[in-house]
Design a protein around this motif. Structure first.
Motif, PDB file in Angstrom:
ATOM      1  N   CYS A  81       0.830  -1.221   0.000  1.00  0.00           N
ATOM      2  CA  CYS A  81       0.000   0.000   0.000  1.00  0.00           C
ATOM      3  C   CYS A  81       0.860   1.264   0.000  1.00  0.00           C
ATOM      4  O   CYS A  81       0.383   2.344  -0.361  1.00  0.00           O
TER       5      CYS A  81
ATOM      6  N   ALA B 176      -7.422   1.978   6.609  1.00  0.00           N
ATOM      7  CA  ALA B 176      -6.531   2.946   5.972  1.00  0.00           C
ATOM      8  C   ALA B 176      -7.308   4.177   5.519  1.00  0.00           C
ATOM      9  O   ALA B 176      -6.893   5.321   5.780  1.00  0.00           O
TER      10      ALA B 176
ATOM     11  N   GLU C 203       0.090  -4.402   6.281  1.00  0.00           N
ATOM     12  CA  GLU C 203      -1.021  -5.126   6.914  1.00  0.00           C
ATOM     13  C   GLU C 203      -1.141  -6.567   6.443  1.00  0.00           C
ATOM     14  O   GLU C 203      -1.503  -7.453   7.218  1.00  0.00           O
ATOM     15  N   THR C 204      -0.842  -6.798   5.175  1.00  0.00           N
ATOM     16  CA  THR C 204      -1.168  -8.109   4.617  1.00  0.00           C
ATOM     17  C   THR C 204      -0.125  -9.185   4.904  1.00  0.00           C
ATOM     18  O   THR C 204      -0.432 -10.369   4.819  1.00  0.00           O
TER      19      THR C 204
ATOM     20  N   HIS D 187      -3.593   2.250  -1.155  1.00  0.00           N
ATOM     21  CA  HIS D 187      -4.053   1.394  -0.059  1.00  0.00           C
ATOM     22  C   HIS D 187      -5.487   0.942  -0.308  1.00  0.00           C
ATOM     23  O   HIS D 187      -6.117   1.328  -1.306  1.00  0.00           O
ATOM     24  N   CYS D 188      -6.033   0.152   0.597  1.00  0.00           N
ATOM     25  CA  CYS D 188      -7.386  -0.392   0.444  1.00  0.00           C
ATOM     26  C   CYS D 188      -8.375   0.717   0.096  1.00  0.00           C
ATOM     27  O   CYS D 188      -8.366   1.787   0.717  1.00  0.00           O
TER      28      CYS D 188
ATOM     29  N   CYS E  59      -0.905   2.482   4.590  1.00  0.00           N
ATOM     30  CA  CYS E  59      -1.443   1.236   5.117  1.00  0.00           C
ATOM     31  C   CYS E  59      -1.786   1.415   6.606  1.00  0.00           C
ATOM     32  O   CYS E  59      -1.120   2.174   7.329  1.00  0.00           O
ATOM     33  N   ASP E  60      -2.807   0.687   7.021  1.00  0.00           N
ATOM     34  CA  ASP E  60      -3.504   0.936   8.295  1.00  0.00           C
ATOM     35  C   ASP E  60      -2.673   1.534   9.430  1.00  0.00           C
ATOM     36  O   ASP E  60      -2.934   2.640   9.886  1.00  0.00           O
TER      37      ASP E  60
HETATM   38 FE1  FES Z   1      -2.775  -1.835   3.407  1.00  0.00          FE
HETATM   39 FE2  FES Z   1      -5.462  -2.407   3.546  1.00  0.00          FE
HETATM   40  S1  FES Z   1      -3.766  -3.748   3.420  1.00  0.00           S
HETATM   41  S2  FES Z   1      -4.460  -0.518   3.603  1.00  0.00           S
END
Ligand code: FES
Length: 576
Positions: free
Chosen positions: A56, A203, A88-89, A196-197, A124-125
């Motif tokens: 992200c 995020a 995050e992933t 990002h998402c 990212c988050d």
């Molecule tokens: Fe990075 Fe959702 S995985 S913002």
């Protein structure tokens, strides 16, 4: 020589006409930096969470270059530096275990170096709260710049959203409604650009919080990462941070109580992630602002959800940007008297001055306050003998028919027990049961993983049932949905009542009444408490050990106890 009349923090390094000044400048010149950059102009740190392990944020070197253009143009001296990135992933056990570690990296990197103001590149988050928290503990002029969401996902003619459709597709595969080949084909369709998402997950929620708190320039939240206007924003951020140093506009002048109140209401209006609860509590703790879990319920209770975005709705962040983005939402709140209009923002203007005339171009995406998308947008804070210090639920993502529910507990002692048991054909469970997951809180997992929206048993899914009441001390991905009670505090691993629940106990949830009750007598609970013993710490060394010893519970934001508060950015002693 440096202009001694323009004394700044960085002057302590670059402004000296002695051997130390020589050393500080000389080694920097190996990068080809000319002497005039050391003349006392503002030194701007660009705190970069770029990493190929954080997809992200993988475009952040380009964004940093755009920020630099703006800094140079305004007469500043930009210096980019890396900090720990939290993807995050990929990260295990969960990025949340490292949020505070990254914040320490940020804080100490800023304090140890010749920095007068800082741009925080977040996406990212956890990168957003980590950088805000670290910078808050130094209290220099700072702007957060989000990397922007991905373009809308498209799969076979349908809009698909990050995370949200992973849960949906996974449930469809388990229910026999989607083939594994189709499941694999959807991967590239979901993540088809930088960013990002693009659901209103954590995020995008935190990017919106940046804007609502006044810590980002207007439009920060929604411009897609791939849109050229994201680079324009980065350029403008570079220009503005130089002015902020001249104005001494520090974080403490922006992150006031009013700013946090605005953020809570904005979170309700966007149907934002429950993770924002934890991150904003931690950030307020760093700033010394009195702000509690109950403020989330009280301030957000009458705020409807205006934004029709996944996971609660239908659209995605790209649509949100075209519809007017967060400024249009903040205007709706302001017109209802639900905004502290005078709260200062990083552009030097009050928040209302930024959004009073903000247009909305698409009411299907951003609803008007008197015709909301959903009536309840805020975060419900539940209390009762099962959660004496609170638990949270996101009403806009829950099933209305389950908001008042009494059911038989089916208990999973930890995540491994859940995985081993959930699809056991002999599991005694029906759709009226309450799924209870223990030992997934800050100490228990460790790191309070996003497992609270645990998947339903396959045999339930095959009945066409898509939601059940679920209760845990875990968090939930901001992209997820369901009638999910999260952040039960104290957590099971810390000896909270959640640890005492057994199969067959009756649990009563009443969201309207804000209550979560375990229908077991005090005498029986005392007997179970006597028989309970704490699970062993996850590790005897390193960060995991330090984290486990010092992490606060969710109602305090899961910061480390010794990081709460700010110590400013005094110039440390010279290194030689
Ligand atoms: Fe990075 Fe959702 S995985 S913002």
């Amino acid at each position: 020589m440096p202009d001694e009349g323009r004394k700044r923090r960085s002057t302590e390094w670059f402004g000296k006409a002695d051997k130390d000044g020589f050393a500080h400048r000389s080694w920097m010149k190996n990068q080809g930096l000319p002497q005039h950059l050391f003349d006392g102009r503002p030194v701007i740190g660009i705190c970069n969470t770029w990493s190929e392990l954080t997809p992200c944020n993988a475009h952040f070197r380009v964004i940093a270059e755009r920020v630099k253009r703006g800094v140079y143009e305004a007469g500043g001296f930009p210096l980019e530096f890396p900090v720990m990135s939290l993807g995050e992933t990929l990260m295990r056990p969960t990025t949340m275990m490292f949020r505070n570690l990254a914040s320490m990296d940020v804080e100490e990197s800023i304090r140890a170096n010749p920095i007068d103001g800082v741009v925080l590149l977040v996406g990212c988050d956890k990168t957003t709260p980590a950088l805000l928290m670290g910078a808050a503990s130094c209290d220099l002029p700072a702007i957060a710049l989000s990397g922007g969401p991905m373009l809308n996902g498209r799969y076979r003619g349908e809009q698909i959203g990050s995370g949200t459709h992973v849960w949906k597709f996974d449930a469809m595969v388990k229910a026999g409604e989607m083939s594994m080949q189709d499941f694999m084909d959807a991967e590239a369709s979901m993540s088809r650009s930088i960013g990002h998402c693009m659901t209103m997950g954590t995020a995008s929620t935190m990017a919106s919080m940046v804007e609502a708190l006044g810590m980002g320039l207007p439009t920060n939240a929604a411009i897609p990462a791939a849109d050229s206007r994201r680079n324009t924003l980065a350029h403008l951020v570079g220009r503005r941070i130089v002015e902020m140093v001249e104005e001494d506009l520090r974080m403490s002048k922006v992150l006031t109580r009013g700013a946090f109140e605005n953020a809570v209401r904005a979170n309700g209006a966007i149907g934002g992630s429950t993770n924002a609860v934890i991150h904003l509590l931690a950030l307020a703790g760093r700033m010394g602002v009195h702000f509690t879990l109950d403020d989330w319920d009280r301030l957000g209770r009458n705020v409807p959800c205006l934004v029709n975005l996944m996971p609660s709705g239908q659209y995605l962040m790209e649509d949100f940007y075209y519809a007017g983005g967060l400024p249009a939402v903040l205007r709706e709140l302001g017109e209802q008297g639900l905004l502290d209009k005078g709260a200062m923002t990083v552009n030097g203007r009050a928040i209302w001055d930024n959004v009073a005339d903000a247009p909305c171009y698409e009411r299907e995406v951003i609803h008007a306050f008197d015709q909301p998308f959903k009536p309840h947008g805020g975060i419900a804070v539940l209390r009762g003998n099962l959660a004496p210090s609170g638990a949270v639920l996101k009403p806009s993502a829950a099933s209305p028919e389950l908001m008042t529910h009494r059911g038989r507990a089916v208990v999973f002692e930890d995540i491994d027990h859940y995985r081993a048991r959930v699809d056991d054909p002999d599991l005694d469970i029906d759709p009226s049961c309450v799924m209870v997951l223990k030992n997934c809180g800050p100490k228990g997992y460790p790191g309070m993983a996003e497992v609270g929206n645990m998947a339903l048993p396959q045999k339930i899914l095959k009945q066409g049932v898509t939601d059940m009441v679920r209760i845990s001390d875990a968090r939930m991905s901001g992209t997820a949905y369901g009638t999910v009670v999260l952040h039960v505090t104290p957590e099971a691993a810390a000896g909270g009542p959640l640890a005492l629940v057994q199969d067959g106990d009756m649990i009563a949830l009443d969201v309207e009444g804000r209550s979560l009750q375990l229908d077991v007598g005090e005498e029986e609970l005392a007997r179970r408490r006597d028989a309970w013993s704490a699970p062993p710490p996850p590790s005897a060394r390193g960060w995991a050990q330090l984290y486990h010893r010092h992490v606060n519970q969710a109602d305090l934001g899961c910061d480390l106890d010794f990081l709460v508060g700010s110590s400013g950015a005094p110039v440390p002693r010279e290194n030689h």
